[in-house]
Design an enzyme around this catalytic site. Sequence first.
Site, PDB file in Angstrom:
ATOM      1  N   TYR A 121       0.852  -1.190   0.000  1.00 51.36           N
ATOM      2  CA  TYR A 121       0.000   0.000   0.000  1.00 51.36           C
ATOM      3  C   TYR A 121       0.887   1.239   0.000  1.00 51.36           C
ATOM      4  O   TYR A 121       1.771   1.395   0.848  1.00 51.36           O
ATOM      5  CB  TYR A 121      -0.917   0.032   1.232  1.00 51.36           C
ATOM      6  CG  TYR A 121      -1.962   1.126   1.129  1.00 51.36           C
ATOM      7  CD1 TYR A 121      -3.241   0.842   0.667  1.00 51.36           C
ATOM      8  CD2 TYR A 121      -1.651   2.453   1.450  1.00 51.36           C
ATOM      9  CE1 TYR A 121      -4.186   1.853   0.536  1.00 51.36           C
ATOM     10  CE2 TYR A 121      -2.579   3.459   1.318  1.00 51.36           C
ATOM     11  CZ  TYR A 121      -3.852   3.159   0.856  1.00 51.36           C
ATOM     12  OH  TYR A 121      -4.784   4.155   0.706  1.00 51.36           O
ATOM     13  N   GLN A 183     -10.920   0.018   0.986  1.00 52.59           N
ATOM     14  CA  GLN A 183     -11.337  -0.840  -0.118  1.00 52.59           C
ATOM     15  C   GLN A 183     -10.150  -1.522  -0.790  1.00 52.59           C
ATOM     16  O   GLN A 183     -10.253  -2.672  -1.246  1.00 52.59           O
ATOM     17  CB  GLN A 183     -12.175  -0.051  -1.134  1.00 52.59           C
ATOM     18  CG  GLN A 183     -11.477   1.123  -1.796  1.00 52.59           C
ATOM     19  CD  GLN A 183     -11.638   2.417  -1.025  1.00 52.59           C
ATOM     20  OE1 GLN A 183     -11.823   2.418   0.191  1.00 52.59           O
ATOM     21  NE2 GLN A 183     -11.559   3.535  -1.732  1.00 52.59           N
ATOM     22  N   ASN A 206      -3.670   6.039   6.032  1.00 48.48           N
ATOM     23  CA  ASN A 206      -4.399   6.817   7.035  1.00 48.48           C
ATOM     24  C   ASN A 206      -5.112   5.886   8.023  1.00 48.48           C
ATOM     25  O   ASN A 206      -4.946   4.665   7.994  1.00 48.48           O
ATOM     26  CB  ASN A 206      -5.381   7.781   6.364  1.00 48.48           C
ATOM     27  CG  ASN A 206      -6.451   7.057   5.553  1.00 48.48           C
ATOM     28  OD1 ASN A 206      -6.712   5.863   5.749  1.00 48.48           O
ATOM     29  ND2 ASN A 206      -7.086   7.771   4.650  1.00 48.48           N
ATOM     30  N   SER A 229       5.137   9.707  12.915  1.00 49.47           N
ATOM     31  CA  SER A 229       6.597   9.668  12.920  1.00 49.47           C
ATOM     32  C   SER A 229       7.152  10.315  14.190  1.00 49.47           C
ATOM     33  O   SER A 229       6.520  11.171  14.800  1.00 49.47           O
ATOM     34  CB  SER A 229       7.126  10.393  11.686  1.00 49.47           C
ATOM     35  OG  SER A 229       8.516  10.194  11.574  1.00 49.47           O
ATOM     36  N   GLN A 251      11.044  15.924  11.223  1.00 48.18           N
ATOM     37  CA  GLN A 251       9.957  15.014  11.593  1.00 48.18           C
ATOM     38  C   GLN A 251       8.671  15.764  11.894  1.00 48.18           C
ATOM     39  O   GLN A 251       7.578  15.298  11.604  1.00 48.18           O
ATOM     40  CB  GLN A 251      10.368  14.176  12.807  1.00 48.18           C
ATOM     41  CG  GLN A 251      11.524  13.252  12.536  1.00 48.18           C
ATOM     42  CD  GLN A 251      11.309  12.402  11.306  1.00 48.18           C
ATOM     43  OE1 GLN A 251      10.437  11.534  11.267  1.00 48.18           O
ATOM     44  NE2 GLN A 251      12.096  12.648  10.261  1.00 48.18           N
ATOM     45  N   HIS A 320      13.161   6.920  15.331  1.00 50.68           N
ATOM     46  CA  HIS A 320      14.467   7.376  14.858  1.00 50.68           C
ATOM     47  C   HIS A 320      15.252   7.927  16.040  1.00 50.68           C
ATOM     48  O   HIS A 320      14.721   8.732  16.812  1.00 50.68           O
ATOM     49  CB  HIS A 320      14.323   8.502  13.825  1.00 50.68           C
ATOM     50  CG  HIS A 320      13.432   8.184  12.675  1.00 50.68           C
ATOM     51  ND1 HIS A 320      12.117   8.596  12.607  1.00 50.68           N
ATOM     52  CD2 HIS A 320      13.670   7.494  11.533  1.00 50.68           C
ATOM     53  CE1 HIS A 320      11.579   8.186  11.464  1.00 50.68           C
ATOM     54  NE2 HIS A 320      12.490   7.512  10.795  1.00 50.68           N
ATOM     55  N   GLU A 407       1.663 -35.900  29.374  1.00 51.34           N
ATOM     56  CA  GLU A 407       0.637 -34.942  28.966  1.00 51.34           C
ATOM     57  C   GLU A 407      -0.700 -35.614  28.690  1.00 51.34           C
ATOM     58  O   GLU A 407      -1.647 -34.954  28.235  1.00 51.34           O
ATOM     59  CB  GLU A 407       1.109 -34.175  27.720  1.00 51.34           C
ATOM     60  CG  GLU A 407       2.329 -33.311  27.993  1.00 51.34           C
ATOM     61  CD  GLU A 407       2.691 -32.391  26.835  1.00 51.34           C
ATOM     62  OE1 GLU A 407       2.154 -32.597  25.728  1.00 51.34           O
ATOM     63  OE2 GLU A 407       3.480 -31.456  27.046  1.00 51.34           O
TER      64      GLU A 407
END
Length: 421
Positions: A121, A183, A206, A229, A251, A320, A407
């Site tokens: 993406y 979508q 987003n 970030s 940033q 960072h 077991e």
Amino acid sequence: MKIQQITKEVSIKRSVDSGTEEQRKTVQQIIRTVREQGDQALFDYTKQFDQVELTSLKVTQEEIDQAYENMKQEHIDIIKEAAANIRKFHEKQLRETWLYADQHGSVLGQKMTPLDSVGVYVPGGTAAYPSSVLMNVMPAKVAGVKRIAMVSPPGKTTSLPDGVLVAANEAGVKEIWKVGGSQAVAALAYGTETIRPVDKIVGPGNIYVALAKREVFGDIDIDMIAGPSEITILADETAIPRELAADLLSQAEHDMRASSVLVTTSQNIAEQTAIEVERQLADLPRYEIAKQSIENYGAIYVADNLFQALDVVNQLAPEHLEVMTKNPFEIVKHIRHAGAIFLGRYSSEPVGDYFAGPNHVLPTNGTARFSSPLSVDDFMKKSSIIAYSEEALQRNYEKIAAFARLEGLEAHARAVEARFK
């Protein structure tokens, strides 16, 4: 920026957006609709959310060729060189299948297998992110993933940004789709008439993209749910305030929710950097964004000594971390939690964002305490190999059977005993 003396544990203000109940319901509805209506849902949602009416979802070769014509050769060359640097770094991460045999003739090992397919993406909207293309695609290519499907929301021209198309082509992506948002995530996860499903989705987006990735996780894999970030700079009296301020703002301009923090052992450096931030902020093109970020999520901390400063850095576990000290390489062994570590004056954070080679997809919101940058390993699976010899099983089957009965699993015990009884 506010200057604070460190007196106890530091807890910076971070923005964590997990979405509203209404947003989650919207995403769930979009996913259901894509699963039911396929391509038609993608056309409809693209028209609704992006105000773009498409006749085809797939990017054509003609669109890619046009992107090359539109771009300056200088920029194309920079993308090519960055792609080569990123590939070279990630090739160092590649792990091979390994086997070993013991003295009883058994063979044990681990088989490394690339994923069959990956969806990437790439955010769209008002900005173009060719760097995001390279950072997500190149490690998958190095790993040996055969099919990479890239998705990104189209612009008003019904195509994708030139830089994104050129970067995708240089990275070797053969399948590019003009669709974004929840979508697009649904299409990659479950497939439509034209888009085949993938095994994993990587790449930022987003809140709707993040929520969609969270919804489909389990049916397929995802990389992470990334937050805003963030940068932390560790500096002593040898650092240069003008440069520190510039790096903090690099940033802050990302997002109003981005976090920029300076931890220093020098009161003078703290005061001069605060002044520089205000001075440089004044003529920044993304002034409003950076201003909100600095005011709400920026901070300067003054430590009594370097060890106290390092303790704070490890508490913050930043995405960072820049180390701007006299001997930065001596500091590395004391850093336990950071996504990427930039050492020395000439290793400004954007060097890693775009060009050096290490991946810029990094853990945020303190998750560097337990997670790592995107790497070749994220695109490979590991399978254990077990080939016991007759001698090895003869020596151990009674112990294995006893463990199984411990077991309460009698059939397990009988399965190994069946070879000898």
